[in-house]
Scaffold this active site. Structure first.
Site, PDB file in Angstrom:
ATOM      1  N   SER A  14       6.303   8.933   8.945  1.00 60.55           N
ATOM      2  CA  SER A  14       6.622   8.775  10.371  1.00 60.55           C
ATOM      3  C   SER A  14       7.077   7.360  10.716  1.00 60.55           C
ATOM      4  CB  SER A  14       5.405   9.156  11.226  1.00 60.55           C
ATOM      5  OG  SER A  14       4.302   8.327  10.933  1.00 60.55           O
ATOM      6  N   SER A 135       2.549  -0.222  -3.593  1.00 62.13           N
ATOM      7  CA  SER A 135       1.618  -1.365  -3.631  1.00 62.13           C
ATOM      8  C   SER A 135       2.227  -2.497  -2.816  1.00 62.13           C
ATOM      9  CB  SER A 135       1.312  -1.740  -5.085  1.00 62.13           C
ATOM     10  OG  SER A 135       2.516  -2.029  -5.783  1.00 62.13           O
TER      11      SER A 135
HETATM   12  N1  LIG Z   1       6.800  -3.930   5.163  1.00 59.98           N
HETATM   13  C1  LIG Z   1       6.509  -4.836   4.241  1.00 59.98           C
HETATM   14  O1  LIG Z   1       6.948  -5.988   4.304  1.00 59.98           O
HETATM   15  C2  LIG Z   1       5.626  -4.459   3.076  1.00 59.98           C
HETATM   16  C3  LIG Z   1       5.460  -5.391   2.033  1.00 59.98           C
HETATM   17  C4  LIG Z   1       4.704  -5.058   0.930  1.00 59.98           C
HETATM   18  C5  LIG Z   1       4.095  -3.805   0.866  1.00 59.98           C
HETATM   19  N2  LIG Z   1       4.252  -2.927   1.909  1.00 59.98           N
HETATM   20  C6  LIG Z   1       3.628  -1.615   1.771  1.00 59.98           C
HETATM   21  O2  LIG Z   1       4.631  -0.629   1.909  1.00 59.98           O
HETATM   22  C7  LIG Z   1       4.058   0.585   2.418  1.00 59.98           C
HETATM   23  C8  LIG Z   1       4.880   1.098   3.607  1.00 59.98           C
HETATM   24  O3  LIG Z   1       4.813   0.134   4.623  1.00 59.98           O
HETATM   25  P1  LIG Z   1       5.705   0.204   5.950  1.00 59.98           P
HETATM   26  O4  LIG Z   1       6.103  -1.180   6.187  1.00 59.98           O
HETATM   27  O5  LIG Z   1       6.706   1.290   5.839  1.00 59.98           O
HETATM   28  O6  LIG Z   1       4.531   0.589   7.000  1.00 59.98           O
HETATM   29  P2  LIG Z   1       4.575   1.268   8.464  1.00 59.98           P
HETATM   30  O7  LIG Z   1       5.940   1.244   9.036  1.00 59.98           O
HETATM   31  O8  LIG Z   1       3.449   0.637   9.235  1.00 59.98           O
HETATM   32  O9  LIG Z   1       4.186   2.801   8.148  1.00 59.98           O
HETATM   33  C9  LIG Z   1       2.916   3.150   7.716  1.00 59.98           C
HETATM   34  C10 LIG Z   1       2.776   4.661   7.778  1.00 59.98           C
HETATM   35  O10 LIG Z   1       1.519   5.044   7.227  1.00 59.98           O
HETATM   36  C11 LIG Z   1       0.869   5.979   8.100  1.00 59.98           C
HETATM   37  N3  LIG Z   1      -0.564   5.834   7.862  1.00 59.98           N
HETATM   38  C12 LIG Z   1      -1.317   4.718   7.979  1.00 59.98           C
HETATM   39  N4  LIG Z   1      -2.590   4.964   7.638  1.00 59.98           N
HETATM   40  C13 LIG Z   1      -2.656   6.281   7.312  1.00 59.98           C
HETATM   41  C14 LIG Z   1      -3.700   7.131   6.874  1.00 59.98           C
HETATM   42  N5  LIG Z   1      -4.970   6.696   6.734  1.00 59.98           N
HETATM   43  N6  LIG Z   1      -3.413   8.436   6.634  1.00 59.98           N
HETATM   44  C15 LIG Z   1      -2.152   8.904   6.787  1.00 59.98           C
HETATM   45  N7  LIG Z   1      -1.108   8.135   7.177  1.00 59.98           N
HETATM   46  C16 LIG Z   1      -1.372   6.835   7.435  1.00 59.98           C
HETATM   47  C17 LIG Z   1       1.357   5.558   9.490  1.00 59.98           C
HETATM   48  O11 LIG Z   1       1.264   6.574  10.466  1.00 59.98           O
HETATM   49  P3  LIG Z   1      -0.054   6.704  11.405  1.00 59.98           P
HETATM   50  O12 LIG Z   1      -0.430   5.334  11.856  1.00 59.98           O
HETATM   51  O13 LIG Z   1       0.361   7.616  12.514  1.00 59.98           O
HETATM   52  O14 LIG Z   1      -1.092   7.316  10.521  1.00 59.98           O
HETATM   53  C18 LIG Z   1       2.819   5.248   9.177  1.00 59.98           C
HETATM   54  O15 LIG Z   1       3.567   6.459   9.133  1.00 59.98           O
HETATM   55  C19 LIG Z   1       2.604   0.237   2.737  1.00 59.98           C
HETATM   56  O16 LIG Z   1       1.789   0.644   1.666  1.00 59.98           O
HETATM   57  C20 LIG Z   1       2.620  -1.278   2.854  1.00 59.98           C
HETATM   58  O17 LIG Z   1       1.346  -1.841   2.576  1.00 59.98           O
HETATM   59  C21 LIG Z   1       4.980  -3.226   3.000  1.00 59.98           C
END
Ligand SMILES: NC(=O)c1ccc[n+]([C@@H]2O[C@H](COP(=O)([O-])OP(=O)(O)OC[C@H]3O[C@@H](n4cnc5c(N)ncnc54)[C@H](OP(=O)(O)O)[C@@H]3O)[C@@H](O)[C@H]2O)c1
Length: 242
Positions: A14, A135
């Site tokens: 989402s 990760s």
């Molecule tokens: N963006 C960066 O710079 C970055 C850097 C390094 C690593 N990462 C990693 O990349 C991954 C994706 O990050 P993103 O930036 O795309 O994050 P994001 O836009 O915040 O999306 C996170 C998603 O996870 C869902 N979520 C969170 N907790 C959940 C749970 N307990 N059960 C089910 N769904 C859950 C959220 O929806 P709901 O809140 O509605 O549940 C949302 O759809 C993550 O693992 C993050 O740690 C990101």
């Protein structure tokens, strides 16, 4: 791999990277289930994706074993499982300010969640199916305030290697992103998000921070490449070199 014959569960679909992956897989003709906790967020994502017939949504908190088990009872057929889920709200803190409850939500979303998805989801996958988790660079370039996220990312990569052995021939991989412009940055940098990302872009060999599509590309590769398992694919613009 014929994507139009694949069905892919994307937990985290989402928002951010998961949403970009959903768009990519739908464009290739795959069936997609996007999952997350927030029903309104799932519905907004479905709208952004144009409400295609090949898209389903499922509300689930992957930190809850009952909810994960129930999710797989509802989904009839599945080829690949991806989780980009992370709940890091309140977790980017210096040690004296870290509250265990926020740390637990990181562990639940990024470690127990993948563990439970593997436990309950792998029995539904075909032999050429896959699991892919996300990760992150914090495990390799930790910064002050990032201890919990750094540790959980490292633990997840260890889990991926072990699951690749236990669940073979089903493949299990991780993508480790660098800094990617997604909504998660509201929790990390708040109103300093744009400045923080712009400063990082100047430091990186790639000359920019990541886009959600960069990570979607990498996950798509891992879904489709039948000879890659137990791997962590780094997609971080060269951040580990600088
Ligand atoms: N963006 C960066 O710079 C970055 C850097 C390094 C690593 N990462 C990693 O990349 C991954 C994706 O990050 P993103 O930036 O795309 O994050 P994001 O836009 O915040 O999306 C996170 C998603 O996870 C869902 N979520 C969170 N907790 C959940 C749970 N307990 N059960 C089910 N769904 C859950 C959220 O929806 P709901 O809140 O509605 O549940 C949302 O759809 C993550 O693992 C993050 O740690 C990101």
């Amino acid at each position: 791999m014929d994507m139009d014959k694949q069905k892919i569960l994307i937990v985290g679909g989402s928002s951010g990277m998961g949403l970009a992956l959903a768009r990519r897989c739908l464009a290739e003709g795959a069936g997609v289930v996007i999952a997350g906790r927030g029903e309104a967020k799932l519905d907004a994502a479905r709208g952004e994706l144009g409400r295609p017939a090949a898209l389903e949504t499922a509300a689930v908190d992957i930190g809850s074993e009952d909810q994960v088990a129930a999710l797989f009872q509802r989904i009839d057929r599945l080829d690949h499982i991806v989780s980009t889920a992370a709940d890091i709200e309140g977790a980017y803190r210096l040690l004296p300010e870290i509250e265990l409850e926020a740390a637990q939500r990181v562990v639940e979303s990024k470690f127990y969640g993948p563990l439970l998805l593997a436990k309950h989801g792998a029995p539904q996958l075909p032999a050429n199916g896959s699991l892919t988790f996300v990760s992150g660079i914090a495990a390799y370039r930790p910064a002050a305030r990032g201890a919990v996220v750094a540790a959980v990312n490292a633990a997840l990569e260890g889990l991926v290697r072990a699951l690749a052995v236990e669940l073979a021939p089903i493949r299990v991989n991780a993508v480790s992103p660098g800094w990617v412009d997604t909504p998660i940055w509201e929790f990390v940098a708040g109103d300093k998000k744009d400045d923080t990302l712009a400063a990082m872009a100047k430091r990186l060999p790639a000359g920019r921070v990541g886009r959600p599509q960069d990570i979607a590309d990498a996950i798509r590769f891992l879904i489709g490449n039948g000879f890659t398992t137990g791997e962590t694919l780094h997609v971080e613009g060269g951040q580990r070199l600088v």
